[in-house]
Design an enzyme around this catalytic site. Structure first.
Site, PDB file in Angstrom:
ATOM      1  N   ASP A   1      22.193 -12.054   3.936  1.00 52.05           N
ATOM      2  CA  ASP A   1      21.493 -13.019   4.796  1.00 52.05           C
ATOM      3  C   ASP A   1      22.344 -14.244   5.099  1.00 52.05           C
ATOM      4  O   ASP A   1      23.410 -14.446   4.504  1.00 52.05           O
ATOM      5  CB  ASP A   1      20.158 -13.420   4.147  1.00 52.05           C
TER       6      ASP A   1
ATOM      7  N   ASN B   1       9.198 -15.790  -5.326  1.00 52.82           N
ATOM      8  CA  ASN B   1       8.049 -15.176  -4.638  1.00 52.82           C
ATOM      9  C   ASN B   1       8.261 -13.679  -4.386  1.00 52.82           C
ATOM     10  O   ASN B   1       7.531 -13.071  -3.606  1.00 52.82           O
ATOM     11  CB  ASN B   1       7.775 -15.903  -3.312  1.00 52.82           C
TER      12      ASN B   1
ATOM     13  N   HIS C   1      10.909 -12.263  -2.968  1.00 56.05           N
ATOM     14  CA  HIS C   1      11.717 -11.872  -1.798  1.00 56.05           C
ATOM     15  C   HIS C   1      13.053 -11.254  -2.206  1.00 56.05           C
ATOM     16  O   HIS C   1      13.571 -11.532  -3.284  1.00 56.05           O
ATOM     17  CB  HIS C   1      11.893 -13.036  -0.807  1.00 56.05           C
TER      18      HIS C   1
ATOM     19  N   GLU D   1      10.698 -12.319   3.167  1.00 54.99           N
ATOM     20  CA  GLU D   1       9.633 -13.049   2.489  1.00 54.99           C
ATOM     21  C   GLU D   1       8.387 -12.159   2.370  1.00 54.99           C
ATOM     22  O   GLU D   1       8.284 -11.131   3.062  1.00 54.99           O
ATOM     23  CB  GLU D   1       9.294 -14.305   3.305  1.00 54.99           C
TER      24      GLU D   1
HETATM   25  C1  F6R Z   1      20.476 -14.688  -1.128  1.00 54.83           C
HETATM   26  C2  F6R Z   1      19.402 -13.743  -1.435  1.00 54.83           C
HETATM   27  C3  F6R Z   1      18.144 -14.273  -2.061  1.00 54.83           C
HETATM   28  C4  F6R Z   1      18.397 -14.700  -3.512  1.00 54.83           C
HETATM   29  C5  F6R Z   1      17.114 -15.207  -4.162  1.00 54.83           C
HETATM   30  C6  F6R Z   1      17.365 -15.698  -5.563  1.00 54.83           C
HETATM   31  O1  F6R Z   1      21.548 -14.028  -0.486  1.00 54.83           O
HETATM   32  O2  F6R Z   1      19.512 -12.593  -1.181  1.00 54.83           O
HETATM   33  O3  F6R Z   1      17.149 -13.294  -2.006  1.00 54.83           O
HETATM   34  O4  F6R Z   1      18.886 -13.610  -4.226  1.00 54.83           O
HETATM   35  O5  F6R Z   1      16.586 -16.260  -3.406  1.00 54.83           O
HETATM   36  O6  F6R Z   1      18.190 -16.818  -5.544  1.00 54.83           O
HETATM   37  P1  F6R Z   1      18.766 -17.458  -6.876  1.00 54.83           P
HETATM   38  O7  F6R Z   1      19.768 -16.505  -7.412  1.00 54.83           O
HETATM   39  O8  F6R Z   1      19.406 -18.750  -6.422  1.00 54.83           O
HETATM   40  O9  F6R Z   1      17.624 -17.665  -7.782  1.00 54.83           O
END
Ligand code: F6R
Length: 264
Positions: free
Chosen positions: A67, A137, A139, A144
């Site tokens: 992303d 959440n 995702h 989301e």
């Molecule tokens: C970012 C991604 C997100 C993160 C998720 C957890 O490229 O794919 O889904 O993996 O938001 O983020 P952290 O590791 O910062 O808790």
């Protein structure tokens, strides 16, 4: 699904790095899917150290990131392109021409960016190992809750919770985008192997829903229950809400016993 529970964050990074190494040893021109955020930082440190020791080379590897924020150019300090460069690409022997992110500095071109990204993915032959984190959440990427389980790369409006969770990466007063381009859940499910890493209590509820909850668009990571080869590598804190924790530990111990008896 394989659920690996380990004592420490460092173990999560080591096991994930082992899986990346195995993949590249099996096929030096592997196609990897990568994630950003706090969780993969130790994994990227570990990969850098293995490149330095010459245990692994990314020279022939192609990567696709999950992303990117809409509206941030790759040289913006909060863009995921900048993150990848800082935390991984500049530290390993990868060919930058073979690294892809769904970058879209100008919102006018979002549709085109999504199409080009999916096209580049198809042309690469598809992702062989997809690294994933998980949001509080549930995702994955920026998919989301309520994301279609068959979605492909597209724009998503981030939830307030994700904006809040990610605000720690932005300086106070700095504008934080609320739109992201993300590989879809359907895109992620097409990868040959998926490896989700997670650490800490904050991820415990999302992981319980993803691994043991019903398959639901309300927890996008639960879509991995449909993946033919998904592994979760998580630490004890992140595993704290799994009702079948004892069973996963038992499976791990049984595998160890089998491997040891095969070696002996
Ligand atoms: C970012 C991604 C997100 C993160 C998720 C957890 O490229 O794919 O889904 O993996 O938001 O983020 P952290 O590791 O910062 O808790």
């Amino acid at each position: 699904m394989e659920v690996i529970i380990v004592a420490r964050e460092e173990d999560v990074a080591k096991i994930a790095a082992d899986r990346v190494q195995q993949q590249i040893h099996q096929k030096r021109d592997s196609v990897l899917g990568l994630a950003t955020g706090g969780t993969p930082l130790r994994l990227y440190d570990e990969l850098e150290s293995r490149v330095q020791k010459k245990s692994i080379s990314f020279a022939a590897v192609t990567t696709f990131n999950l992303d990117e924020y809409v509206g941030l150019p790759p040289d913006h300090r909060q863009s995921y392109a900048y993150y990848m460069d800082k935390h991984l690409f500049s530290r390993i022997d990868i060919d930058r021409e073979k690294t892809f992110l769904p970058s879209c500095p100008d919102r006018k071109y979002v549709t085109r960016t999504c199409e080009d990204f999916e096209q580049a993915l198809r042309a690469s032959g598809g992702i062989e190992l997809q690294i994933l984190g998980i949001g509080t959440n549930g995702h994955i990427g920026f998919n989301e809750p309520t994301s279609s389980l068959r979605s492909s790369t597209r724009v998503k409006t981030l939830t307030k919770q994700t904006v809040r969770d990610n605000s720690r990466f932005f300086r106070s007063g700095e504008e934080q985008p609320s739109l992201g381009i993300t590989m879809g859940i359907g895109t992620i499910l097409k990868s040959k192997r998926a490896l989700l890493i997670a650490t800490g209590n904050g991820k415990a509820t999302a992981l319980a829903q993803a691994i043991e909850g019903p398959l639901s668009a309300m927890c996008p990571a639960s879509a991995l229950q449909l993946h033919p080869n998904a592994t979760f590598v998580i630490d004890i804190d992140a595993a704290s809400r799994l009702s079948q924790r004892a069973y996963y530990l038992w499976v791990m111990a049984s595998k160890d016993r089998l491997e040891r008896s095969a070696e002996g």
